[in-house]
Design a protein around this motif. Structure first.
Motif, PDB file in Angstrom:
ATOM      1  N   ILE A 158      46.588  97.302  -4.728  1.00 51.46           N
ATOM      2  CA  ILE A 158      48.077  98.038  -3.914  1.00 51.46           C
ATOM      3  C   ILE A 158      48.963  96.939  -5.423  1.00 51.46           C
ATOM      4  CG2 ILE A 158      50.300  97.971  -2.052  1.00 51.46           C
ATOM      5  CD1 ILE A 158      47.379  98.278  -0.443  1.00 51.46           C
ATOM      6  N   ALA A 159      48.449  95.963  -5.542  1.00 58.12           N
ATOM      7  CA  ALA A 159      49.178  95.175  -6.188  1.00 58.12           C
ATOM      8  C   ALA A 159      49.919  95.574  -7.975  1.00 58.12           C
ATOM      9  CB  ALA A 159      49.143  93.512  -6.730  1.00 58.12           C
ATOM     10  N   ALA A 160      48.554  96.250  -8.174  1.00 58.65           N
ATOM     11  CA  ALA A 160      48.521  96.803  -9.633  1.00 58.65           C
ATOM     12  C   ALA A 160      49.177  98.409  -9.209  1.00 58.65           C
ATOM     13  CB  ALA A 160      47.280  97.159  -9.920  1.00 58.65           C
ATOM     14  N   ALA A 161      49.349  99.552  -8.396  1.00 56.55           N
ATOM     15  CA  ALA A 161      49.971 100.174  -8.342  1.00 56.55           C
ATOM     16  C   ALA A 161      51.740  99.925  -8.253  1.00 56.55           C
ATOM     17  CB  ALA A 161      49.917 100.733  -7.142  1.00 56.55           C
ATOM     18  N   THR A 162      52.332  98.466  -7.336  1.00 57.18           N
ATOM     19  CA  THR A 162      53.487  98.904  -7.195  1.00 57.18           C
ATOM     20  C   THR A 162      53.836  97.872  -8.907  1.00 57.18           C
ATOM     21  OG1 THR A 162      52.695  96.775  -5.890  1.00 57.18           O
ATOM     22  CG2 THR A 162      53.504  98.839  -4.903  1.00 57.18           C
ATOM     23  N   ALA A 163      52.857  97.484  -9.112  1.00 54.71           N
ATOM     24  CA  ALA A 163      53.459  96.508 -10.334  1.00 54.71           C
ATOM     25  C   ALA A 163      53.619  97.456 -11.369  1.00 54.71           C
ATOM     26  CB  ALA A 163      52.947  95.431 -10.962  1.00 54.71           C
ATOM     27  N   ASP A 164      52.676  98.493 -11.460  1.00 54.82           N
ATOM     28  CA  ASP A 164      53.619  99.962 -12.605  1.00 54.82           C
ATOM     29  C   ASP A 164      54.454 100.878 -12.303  1.00 54.82           C
ATOM     30  OD1 ASP A 164      51.094  98.971 -13.689  1.00 54.82           O
ATOM     31  OD2 ASP A 164      49.907 100.523 -12.653  1.00 54.82           O
ATOM     32  N   ILE A 165      54.215 100.549 -10.891  1.00 54.33           N
ATOM     33  CA  ILE A 165      55.544 101.592 -10.194  1.00 54.33           C
ATOM     34  C   ILE A 165      56.955 101.037 -10.848  1.00 54.33           C
ATOM     35  CG2 ILE A 165      57.155 102.602  -8.741  1.00 54.33           C
ATOM     36  CD1 ILE A 165      54.347 102.900  -7.146  1.00 54.33           C
ATOM     37  N   ALA A 166      56.771  99.560 -10.728  1.00 52.63           N
ATOM     38  CA  ALA A 166      58.307  98.831 -11.090  1.00 52.63           C
ATOM     39  C   ALA A 166      58.464  98.123 -12.312  1.00 52.63           C
ATOM     40  CB  ALA A 166      57.611  97.086 -10.488  1.00 52.63           C
ATOM     41  N   GLN A 167      57.254  98.433 -12.788  1.00 52.27           N
ATOM     42  CA  GLN A 167      57.457  98.525 -14.424  1.00 52.27           C
ATOM     43  C   GLN A 167      58.007  99.804 -15.078  1.00 52.27           C
ATOM     44  OE1 GLN A 167      53.574  97.716 -16.583  1.00 52.27           O
ATOM     45  NE2 GLN A 167      54.757  97.863 -18.687  1.00 52.27           N
ATOM     46  N   LEU A 168      57.808 101.062 -14.668  1.00 49.03           N
ATOM     47  CA  LEU A 168      58.209 101.897 -14.629  1.00 49.03           C
ATOM     48  C   LEU A 168      59.293 102.312 -14.414  1.00 49.03           C
ATOM     49  CD1 LEU A 168      57.391 105.802 -15.995  1.00 49.03           C
ATOM     50  CD2 LEU A 168      57.335 105.742 -13.414  1.00 49.03           C
ATOM     51  N   LEU A 169      59.919 101.732 -13.684  1.00 56.71           N
ATOM     52  CA  LEU A 169      61.561 102.322 -13.800  1.00 56.71           C
ATOM     53  C   LEU A 169      61.653 101.452 -13.983  1.00 56.71           C
ATOM     54  CD1 LEU A 169      61.201 102.464  -9.293  1.00 56.71           C
ATOM     55  CD2 LEU A 169      61.518 103.790 -10.737  1.00 56.71           C
ATOM     56  N   PHE A 170      62.076 100.134 -14.339  1.00 59.82           N
ATOM     57  CA  PHE A 170      62.738  99.400 -15.476  1.00 59.82           C
ATOM     58  C   PHE A 170      62.782  99.903 -16.955  1.00 59.82           C
ATOM     59  CE2 PHE A 170      62.455  95.890 -18.808  1.00 59.82           C
ATOM     60  CZ  PHE A 170      63.706  94.909 -18.131  1.00 59.82           C
ATOM     61  N   PHE A 171      62.143 100.020 -17.364  1.00 62.60           N
ATOM     62  CA  PHE A 171      61.491 101.429 -18.228  1.00 62.60           C
ATOM     63  C   PHE A 171      62.923 101.909 -18.528  1.00 62.60           C
ATOM     64  CE2 PHE A 171      58.322  98.967 -19.532  1.00 62.60           C
ATOM     65  CZ  PHE A 171      58.524  97.847 -20.588  1.00 62.60           C
ATOM     66  N   ILE A 172      62.591 102.659 -17.463  1.00 60.11           N
ATOM     67  CA  ILE A 172      63.775 103.904 -16.967  1.00 60.11           C
ATOM     68  C   ILE A 172      65.131 103.679 -17.168  1.00 60.11           C
ATOM     69  CG2 ILE A 172      64.192 105.632 -15.888  1.00 60.11           C
ATOM     70  CD1 ILE A 172      61.855 106.740 -14.990  1.00 60.11           C
ATOM     71  N   PHE A 173      65.215 102.482 -16.336  1.00 61.28           N
ATOM     72  CA  PHE A 173      66.589 101.774 -16.026  1.00 61.28           C
ATOM     73  C   PHE A 173      67.421 101.150 -17.847  1.00 61.28           C
ATOM     74  CE2 PHE A 173      68.973  97.787 -15.748  1.00 61.28           C
ATOM     75  CZ  PHE A 173      70.685  98.152 -15.131  1.00 61.28           C
ATOM     76  N   VAL A 174      66.828 100.583 -18.233  1.00 61.92           N
ATOM     77  CA  VAL A 174      66.955 100.016 -18.984  1.00 61.92           C
ATOM     78  C   VAL A 174      67.112 101.477 -20.702  1.00 61.92           C
ATOM     79  CG1 VAL A 174      65.732  99.061 -21.829  1.00 61.92           C
ATOM     80  CG2 VAL A 174      65.381  98.126 -19.494  1.00 61.92           C
TER      81      VAL A 174
ATOM     82  N   ILE B  61      54.664  91.042  -5.610  1.00 58.87           N
ATOM     83  CA  ILE B  61      53.722  89.748  -5.866  1.00 58.87           C
ATOM     84  C   ILE B  61      53.747  90.035  -4.774  1.00 58.87           C
ATOM     85  CG2 ILE B  61      55.274  87.688  -5.671  1.00 58.87           C
ATOM     86  CD1 ILE B  61      54.601  88.545  -8.374  1.00 58.87           C
ATOM     87  N   ILE B  62      53.668  90.045  -3.189  1.00 60.57           N
ATOM     88  CA  ILE B  62      53.544  89.863  -2.025  1.00 60.57           C
ATOM     89  C   ILE B  62      51.820  90.006  -2.104  1.00 60.57           C
ATOM     90  CG2 ILE B  62      53.723  90.237   0.800  1.00 60.57           C
ATOM     91  CD1 ILE B  62      56.984  90.215  -0.253  1.00 60.57           C
ATOM     92  N   ALA B  63      51.459  91.807  -2.638  1.00 59.72           N
ATOM     93  CA  ALA B  63      50.516  92.303  -2.117  1.00 59.72           C
ATOM     94  C   ALA B  63      49.068  91.348  -3.166  1.00 59.72           C
ATOM     95  CB  ALA B  63      50.307  93.402  -2.124  1.00 59.72           C
ATOM     96  N   GLY B  64      49.643  90.858  -3.723  1.00 61.49           N
ATOM     97  CA  GLY B  64      49.052  90.597  -4.864  1.00 61.49           C
ATOM     98  C   GLY B  64      48.175  88.617  -4.585  1.00 61.49           C
TER      99      GLY B  64
END
Length: 58
Positions: free
Chosen positions: A23-39, A13-16
């Motif tokens: 950078i925003a797209a890369a960190t958003a992808d990592i966040a999404q991946l970690l979220f789905f792993i958590f779920v 969000i801050i990078a965006g």
């Protein structure tokens, strides 16, 4: 792990806001991946928790 996903989301969000699209797209992808792993881990632990409660203890 959820904390890491939240941190990557905040960085995205801050990078965006500052205009760093790549950078925003890369960190958003990592966040999404970690979220789905958590779920997925949450669902697996719930299933094993239900199985464990149904088996009788000796």
């Amino acid at each position: 792990m959820l904390r890491a996903a939240l941190m990557f989301f905040i960085v995205a969000i801050i990078a965006g806001l500052f205009g760093f699209g790549g950078i925003a797209a890369a960190t958003a992808d990592i966040a999404q991946l970690l979220f789905f792993i958590f779920v997925a881990l949450l669902v697996i632990s719930l299933v094993f928790g239900l199985i464990d409660k149904r088996t009788p203890r000796l």
